[in-house]
Write a protein that holds these residues in place. Structure first.
Motif, short mmCIF file in Angstrom:
data_model
loop_
_atom_site.label_atom_id
_atom_site.label_comp_id
_atom_site.label_asym_id
_atom_site.label_seq_id
_atom_site.Cartn_x
_atom_site.Cartn_y
_atom_site.Cartn_z
N GLY A 275 -2.08 9.39 2.73
CA GLY A 275 -2.94 9.06 3.86
C GLY A 275 -2.32 9.39 5.20
N VAL A 276 -1.58 10.51 5.24
CA VAL A 276 -0.90 10.92 6.48
C VAL A 276 -1.37 12.30 6.90
CG1 VAL A 276 1.13 9.49 5.98
CG2 VAL A 276 1.10 11.88 5.24
N GLN A 277 -1.05 12.67 8.15
CA GLN A 277 -1.51 13.93 8.72
C GLN A 277 -0.40 14.96 8.88
OE1 GLN A 277 -4.82 14.35 9.23
NE2 GLN A 277 -4.98 12.30 8.37
N GLU B 217 0.83 -1.20 0.00
CA GLU B 217 0.00 0.00 0.00
C GLU B 217 0.87 1.25 0.00
OE1 GLU B 217 -3.30 2.13 2.83
OE2 GLU B 217 -3.21 -0.06 2.83
N ARG C 236 -2.43 13.91 1.49
CA ARG C 236 -3.72 13.26 1.19
C ARG C 236 -3.48 11.93 0.45
NH1 ARG C 236 -5.78 17.10 -1.40
NH2 ARG C 236 -5.49 16.34 -3.49
N LYS C 237 -2.62 11.95 -0.57
CA LYS C 237 -2.36 10.73 -1.34
C LYS C 237 -1.70 9.65 -0.49
CE LYS C 237 -2.08 12.48 -6.06
NZ LYS C 237 -1.21 12.64 -7.25
N ARG D 221 0.90 4.06 -3.02
CA ARG D 221 0.59 5.47 -2.74
C ARG D 221 1.72 6.38 -3.22
NH1 ARG D 221 -2.87 6.20 2.70
NH2 ARG D 221 -4.40 4.57 2.27
#
Length: 163
Positions: free
Chosen positions: A139-141, A88, A136-137, A92
């Motif tokens: 999936g992190v903050q 994954e 965003r791509k 990404r």
């Protein structure tokens, strides 16, 4: 043909960078002595058209090239499809645009938005927009999590058994 052991890039990171710089339809075959399923899977997800173990006979290379020329993805005998967090992370990272990939590289070097803007001759607001899209791509903050995601996709993580 691309070997995962090159002096100036690290494993799948080299493949991802190469695929960003090439036209998307240019096939890249990974040739490596590392034949773990996680590495093969990561290479395919990162855009490789095939994976051939380095120790393979000439006939295997010919078969791989023929299959890829016919539009298939070549996977070596004994490969088993599987799902993992590593896969994954690679997928990404491979989804980033060229500019997003370059900005992520600079973030990994510890550069601030202002420094990145200067290095790439773009506006700082453009860098901020790219950083938001990257996070965003992936999936992190945070930027730190983005750096960790980039590091997770490198094959050293897989080869050390952490995947």
């Amino acid at each position: 043909l691309l070997d995962l052991h090159l002096p100036d890039v690290s494993g799948l990171d080299g493949l991802i960078k190469l695929k960003r710089r090439l036209k998307q339809d240019v096939p890249v075959i990974i040739v490596s002595s590392m034949t773990e399923n996680a590495i093969i899977s990561g290479a395919i997800l990162a855009g490789a058209s095939g994976f051939v173990p380095k120790h393979s006979r000439r006939e295997v290379f010919k078969d791989a090239i023929d299959r890829i020329a016919a539009g298939e993805v070549y996977k070596p005998e004994g490969y088993v499809d599987g799902d993992s967090a590593q896969d994954e992370a690679v997928a990404r990272l491979a989804s980033l645009t060229n500019q997003q990939g370059r900005i992520l590289e600079l973030i990994c070097e510890g550069k601030l938005n202002k420094q990145i803007a200067y290095d790439l001759s773009i506006a700082e607001t453009t860098v901020k927009a790219h950083v938001t899209a990257i996070m965003r791509k992936l999936g992190v903050q945070s930027r730190t999590q983005a750096v960790l995601a980039a590091q997770d996709a490198k094959f050293e993580v897989v080869s050390n058994g952490i995947a």
